[in-house]
Design a protein around this motif. Structure first.
Motif, mmCIF file in Angstrom:
data_model
loop_
_atom_site.group_PDB
_atom_site.id
_atom_site.type_symbol
_atom_site.label_atom_id
_atom_site.label_comp_id
_atom_site.label_asym_id
_atom_site.label_seq_id
_atom_site.Cartn_x
_atom_site.Cartn_y
_atom_site.Cartn_z
ATOM 1 N N GLY A 143 0.824 -1.207 0.000
ATOM 2 C CA GLY A 143 0.000 0.000 0.000
ATOM 3 C C GLY A 143 0.858 1.257 0.000
ATOM 4 N N LEU A 144 1.904 1.260 0.820
ATOM 5 C CA LEU A 144 2.809 2.419 0.858
ATOM 6 C C LEU A 144 3.609 2.544 -0.432
ATOM 7 C CD1 LEU A 144 3.912 1.980 4.551
ATOM 8 C CD2 LEU A 144 2.795 4.028 3.623
ATOM 9 N N LEU A 145 4.038 1.414 -0.978
ATOM 10 C CA LEU A 145 4.754 1.463 -2.259
ATOM 11 C C LEU A 145 3.858 2.017 -3.364
ATOM 12 C CD1 LEU A 145 6.688 -1.938 -2.160
ATOM 13 C CD2 LEU A 145 7.653 0.358 -1.931
ATOM 14 N N ARG A 146 2.589 1.659 -3.302
ATOM 15 C CA ARG A 146 1.645 2.167 -4.302
ATOM 16 C C ARG A 146 1.551 3.693 -4.216
ATOM 17 N NH1 ARG A 146 -1.855 -1.186 -2.960
ATOM 18 N NH2 ARG A 146 -1.185 -2.833 -4.388
ATOM 19 N N TRP A 147 1.508 4.230 -2.996
ATOM 20 C CA TRP A 147 1.457 5.693 -2.848
ATOM 21 C C TRP A 147 2.734 6.342 -3.361
ATOM 22 C CZ3 TRP A 147 -2.979 7.607 -2.645
ATOM 23 C CH2 TRP A 147 -4.014 7.046 -1.899
ATOM 24 N N LEU A 148 3.862 5.775 -3.041
ATOM 25 C CA LEU A 148 5.129 6.353 -3.492
ATOM 26 C C LEU A 148 5.219 6.362 -5.016
ATOM 27 C CD1 LEU A 148 7.436 4.748 -0.790
ATOM 28 C CD2 LEU A 148 7.253 7.204 -1.246
ATOM 29 N N ASN A 149 4.704 5.319 -5.639
ATOM 30 C CA ASN A 149 4.745 5.257 -7.104
ATOM 31 C C ASN A 149 3.790 6.242 -7.765
ATOM 32 O OD1 ASN A 149 6.522 3.024 -8.451
ATOM 33 N ND2 ASN A 149 5.795 2.111 -6.531
ATOM 34 N N MET A 150 2.856 6.825 -7.004
ATOM 35 C CA MET A 150 1.956 7.841 -7.538
ATOM 36 C C MET A 150 2.582 9.234 -7.558
ATOM 37 S SD MET A 150 -1.819 7.000 -5.999
ATOM 38 C CE MET A 150 -2.617 5.405 -6.213
ATOM 39 N N THR A 183 10.732 10.149 -9.039
ATOM 40 C CA THR A 183 11.223 8.837 -8.587
ATOM 41 C C THR A 183 12.455 8.983 -7.702
ATOM 42 O OG1 THR A 183 12.543 8.632 -10.612
ATOM 43 C CG2 THR A 183 10.336 7.651 -10.638
ATOM 44 N N ASP A 184 12.661 10.167 -7.161
ATOM 45 C CA ASP A 184 13.864 10.412 -6.357
ATOM 46 C C ASP A 184 13.879 9.607 -5.059
ATOM 47 O OD1 ASP A 184 14.649 12.294 -8.273
ATOM 48 O OD2 ASP A 184 13.489 13.871 -7.291
ATOM 49 N N TRP A 185 12.726 9.112 -4.629
ATOM 50 C CA TRP A 185 12.633 8.308 -3.408
ATOM 51 C C TRP A 185 13.144 6.882 -3.609
ATOM 52 C CZ3 TRP A 185 9.727 3.901 -4.014
ATOM 53 C CH2 TRP A 185 8.874 3.890 -5.137
ATOM 54 N N ILE A 186 13.314 6.455 -4.852
ATOM 55 C CA ILE A 186 13.647 5.052 -5.129
ATOM 56 C C ILE A 186 15.022 4.646 -4.584
ATOM 57 C CG2 ILE A 186 14.154 3.408 -6.985
ATOM 58 C CD1 ILE A 186 11.799 4.501 -8.520
ATOM 59 N N PRO A 187 16.089 5.434 -4.761
ATOM 60 C CA PRO A 187 17.391 4.981 -4.239
ATOM 61 C C PRO A 187 17.391 4.622 -2.753
ATOM 62 C CG PRO A 187 17.731 6.744 -5.809
ATOM 63 C CD PRO A 187 16.248 6.650 -5.596
ATOM 64 N N PRO A 188 16.858 5.475 -1.854
ATOM 65 C CA PRO A 188 16.846 5.022 -0.450
ATOM 66 C C PRO A 188 15.969 3.797 -0.228
ATOM 67 C CG PRO A 188 15.748 7.168 -0.683
ATOM 68 C CD PRO A 188 16.433 6.890 -1.972
ATOM 69 N N ALA A 189 14.886 3.690 -0.985
ATOM 70 C CA ALA A 189 13.993 2.533 -0.806
ATOM 71 C C ALA A 189 14.689 1.235 -1.204
ATOM 72 C CB ALA A 189 12.714 2.724 -1.619
ATOM 73 N N ILE A 190 15.375 1.234 -2.355
ATOM 74 C CA ILE A 190 16.012 -0.020 -2.793
ATOM 75 C C ILE A 190 17.266 -0.319 -1.970
ATOM 76 C CG2 ILE A 190 15.030 0.119 -5.110
ATOM 77 C CD1 ILE A 190 17.720 1.061 -6.160
ATOM 78 N N LEU A 208 9.295 7.365 4.879
ATOM 79 C CA LEU A 208 9.761 7.784 3.555
ATOM 80 C C LEU A 208 8.624 8.428 2.764
ATOM 81 C CD1 LEU A 208 12.160 7.798 1.538
ATOM 82 C CD2 LEU A 208 11.287 5.614 0.661
ATOM 83 N N GLU A 209 7.428 7.834 2.837
ATOM 84 C CA GLU A 209 6.275 8.424 2.141
ATOM 85 C C GLU A 209 5.906 9.756 2.762
ATOM 86 O OE1 GLU A 209 2.224 9.534 1.221
ATOM 87 O OE2 GLU A 209 2.912 8.849 3.206
ATOM 88 N N ALA A 254 5.917 13.046 0.575
ATOM 89 C CA ALA A 254 4.685 13.826 0.433
ATOM 90 C C ALA A 254 4.896 15.256 0.910
ATOM 91 C CB ALA A 254 3.563 13.165 1.235
ATOM 92 N N SER A 255 5.610 15.430 2.010
ATOM 93 C CA SER A 255 5.873 16.777 2.519
ATOM 94 C C SER A 255 6.671 17.597 1.515
ATOM 95 C CB SER A 255 6.627 16.698 3.851
ATOM 96 O OG SER A 255 7.025 17.987 4.274
ATOM 97 N N MET A 256 7.694 16.984 0.919
ATOM 98 C CA MET A 256 8.497 17.723 -0.062
ATOM 99 C C MET A 256 7.676 18.050 -1.305
ATOM 100 S SD MET A 256 12.450 16.437 0.209
ATOM 101 C CE MET A 256 12.230 14.687 -0.069
ATOM 102 N N LEU A 257 6.755 17.153 -1.674
ATOM 103 C CA LEU A 257 5.850 17.439 -2.796
ATOM 104 C C LEU A 257 4.966 18.633 -2.472
ATOM 105 C CD1 LEU A 257 4.510 16.423 -5.539
ATOM 106 C CD2 LEU A 257 2.892 15.224 -4.052
ATOM 107 N N ILE A 258 4.368 18.630 -1.298
ATOM 108 C CA ILE A 258 3.442 19.695 -0.891
ATOM 109 C C ILE A 258 4.172 21.023 -0.727
ATOM 110 C CG2 ILE A 258 1.935 20.460 0.994
ATOM 111 C CD1 ILE A 258 1.423 17.322 1.397
ATOM 112 N N ARG A 259 5.409 20.979 -0.203
ATOM 113 C CA ARG A 259 6.179 22.208 0.001
ATOM 114 C C ARG A 259 6.893 22.675 -1.275
ATOM 115 N NH1 ARG A 259 10.353 21.275 3.242
ATOM 116 N NH2 ARG A 259 10.061 19.037 3.526
#
Length: 561
Positions: free
Chosen positions: A331-338, A342-349, A369-370, A374-379
């Motif tokens: 569920g969290l991965l699904r949100w991140l992929n939305m 894709t800058d979040w991918i390196p720390p995730a993998i 991480l999400e 999300a905060s960086m997206l909103i800001r």
């Protein structure tokens, strides 16, 4: 330092498929990819050029383009940097022609496809063109050997790799087209290809020079990617007895991800090691940041490529598997992929590639991480600051810093939490890149995560219209000032699983609920919209109360208070 010698010449196909050349498709090249569309186009063009009626000795030449080779002088062996698709398809056509010409022509064609050994010259029987290892045996058995070509029309392709399926389908296409011609037409086509069809052969003894030439000549875009070049360098440096094993490991990961995603993976691997925004080409940065730290090719494949590729497949395909807890992780991965990046991918993998990480630990990491993403997206954090932040997260992962303690780059500080909440309270609709993500995340929180968002289309709609008509109920409920304040804020927005209708958008509230916000089954699939349907009026007082509640829900979700 002596300059690299580059040779270029127009060569008829008869000279190209001769003892002057022995073509090798190197490991780094992609598999054979031409479909019947490209093969059919080549056949039609050759037939049109060969069918002018002019004697062959005065017929206009036909140019098939260029090929780029790494080839030493006075050595027939030629590594194909560019031209695999054309050379392979020509071999398919010459092989198919053997079944539709007289015996003497067929014997001559055999010599174009297969080199006959000559004890005086010191040459051996061998194919003129050798494909990548995975396809070479199939190609020699079913294409270069005439007995194999005869079996192709009855060969099932559904379980073959894509490259071998393309080989079969294109050869069968040629066999069917040639069957429509009489023998004389086939003879003329063979002769035209051999004597009047040309390739520009560009060769150099140095791979880097050959690649530079290729990038200039290939105006249609590079078929050769940075991963192909890195593969050549990394696998080529491995001891010969182990090269085949590591080639198969590399290609297995590439096939699992697909060519495009595999190329993207290398950008993320670079980030895992460099932890900074790229400033030069991916090739230069990968060599300096990754291969300088892991110079051993076997170690790179086993300890870097395979675990990070497997993790990349999980996080981008949303395919985490575990006995318990997998649904929450996915569920969290699904949100991140939305997200819109894709800058979040390196720390995730990087985090997931650690074999010591269990499901509960990975879930805890993804929650934060999400939240950070999300905060960086909103800001509206720009890419430079975003990458810098994820670089610090990567550094913390590797150094073992407490990711959940004060000062951790994975956590939001007080100013960031306040700024996120403030921006959520501002006009959301006018910021296109964040509004759908925020509303879907909010809707999911309101439905306790039980909602599904696999609709073909989801749009953001205003309840209070952007331009209500002068005689509408809206005008009696809202002053111009109140309308301007509320129209684009969170409380006035909802979700629809349909295209927008500008006329319906301006309906009065009761009609809009009934005709526009309600699905065919009488309910809405979205919690946000269902809440709207329960209201009898839509007023500034209601919106003020609703805004507080929705902001409180998001503040709880992302721990912003």
């Amino acid at each position: 330092m002596a300059s690299t010698k580059i040779q270029a010449a127009e060569r008829p196909i008869g000279d190209v498929f001769s003892d002057d050349y022995r073509f090798i498709i190197p490991r780094y090249q992609r598999p054979y990819a031409w479909t019947t569309e490209q093969a059919g186009e080549m056949f039609d063009d050759l037939m049109a050029a060969a069918s002018t009626g002019a004697p062959l000795d005065v017929a206009d030449p036909y140019f098939l383009g260029s090929i780029v080779l790494v080839k030493a002088e006075n050595d027939a062996e030629a590594e194909v940097v560019d031209g695999q698709q054309r050379l392979t398809t020509l071999t398919l056509l010459l092989s198919a022609l053997r079944l539709h010409v007289a015996d003497d022509f067929a014997t001559s064609l055999d010599g174009r496809v297969f080199q006959k050994g000559d004890p005086i010259k010191g040459t051996i029987d061998q194919p003129r063109l050798t494909l990548r290892e995975r396809d070479h045996g199939f190609f020699e058995k079913y294409v270069q050997a005439q007995s194999g070509v005869e079996q192709l029309p009855s060969l099932a392709t559904d379980k073959l790799p894509d490259s071998q399926g393309n080989l079969v389908r294109n050869t069968v296409l040629f066999l069917n087209r040639l069957a429509e011609l009489d023998r004389e037409d086939c003879h003329r086509l063979v002769s035209f290809i051999d004597r009047n069809t040309y390739l520009v052969v560009v060769s150099t003894q140095d791979f880097e020079s050959a690649y530079r030439i290729f990038t200039v000549l290939n105006e249609r875009g590079l078929d050769l990617t940075h991963t192909d070049i890195l593969k050549s360098e990394i696998i080529g440096a491995i001891a010969e007895p182990d090269q085949d094993v590591y080639t198969k490991k590399w290609e297995s990961e590439e096939e699992d991800l697909g060519r495009v995603d595999f190329a993207d993976l290398f950008s993320h691997i670079r980030m895992v090691f460099a932890k900074t925004k790229a400033r030069e080409s991916i090739l230069k940065e990968f060599r300096s940041s990754v291969l300088s730290q892991v110079p051993d090719g076997c170690r790179f494949v086993d300890e870097v490529l395979v675990p990070l590729s497997d993790a990349f497949e999980v996080v981008t395909r949303v395919d985490y598997k575990a006995a318990t807890g997998a649904d929450a992780v996915n569920g969290l991965l699904r949100w991140l992929n939305m997200l819109d990046n894709t800058d979040w991918i390196p720390p995730a993998i990087r985090y997931l590639s650690d074999p010591a990480i269990d499901t509960a630990t990975f879930h805890q990491f993804l929650v934060d991480l999400e939240r950070l993403a999300a905060s960086m997206l909103i800001r509206r954090v720009d890419i430079t600051r975003r990458v810098e932040r994820y670089g610090r997260v990567l550094e913390s992962i590797e150094t073992g810093v407490d990711l959940y303690g004060p000062g951790s780059p994975l956590q939001l500080d007080g100013n960031e939490r306040n700024d996120t909440l403030r921006r959520l309270g501002d006009e959301i609709y006018t910021v296109t890149r964040i509004r759908l993500y925020v509303l879907l995340r909010l809707d999911s929180a309101l439905s306790s995560g039980g909602a599904s968002y696999d609709h073909p289309l989801i749009t953001v709609e205003h309840v209070l219209p952007q331009t209500p008509s002068a005689d509408s109920t809206w005008r009696s409920w809202f002053t111009n000032e109140e309308h301007g304040y509320w129209v684009h804020r969170l409380a006035n927005l909802t979700l629809l699983a349909r295209r927008k209708n500008s006329q319906a958008s301006n309906y009065d509230f009761d009609i809009k609920k009934r005709k526009y916000f309600t699905a065919k089954n009488g309910v809405s699939p979205f919690a946000l919209t269902s809440q709207v349907l329960t209201e009898q009026q839509w007023t500034p007082e209601l919106l003020e109360h609703r805004q507080r509640k929705l902001l409180s829900t998001l503040a709880d979700l992302w721990r912003l208070k």
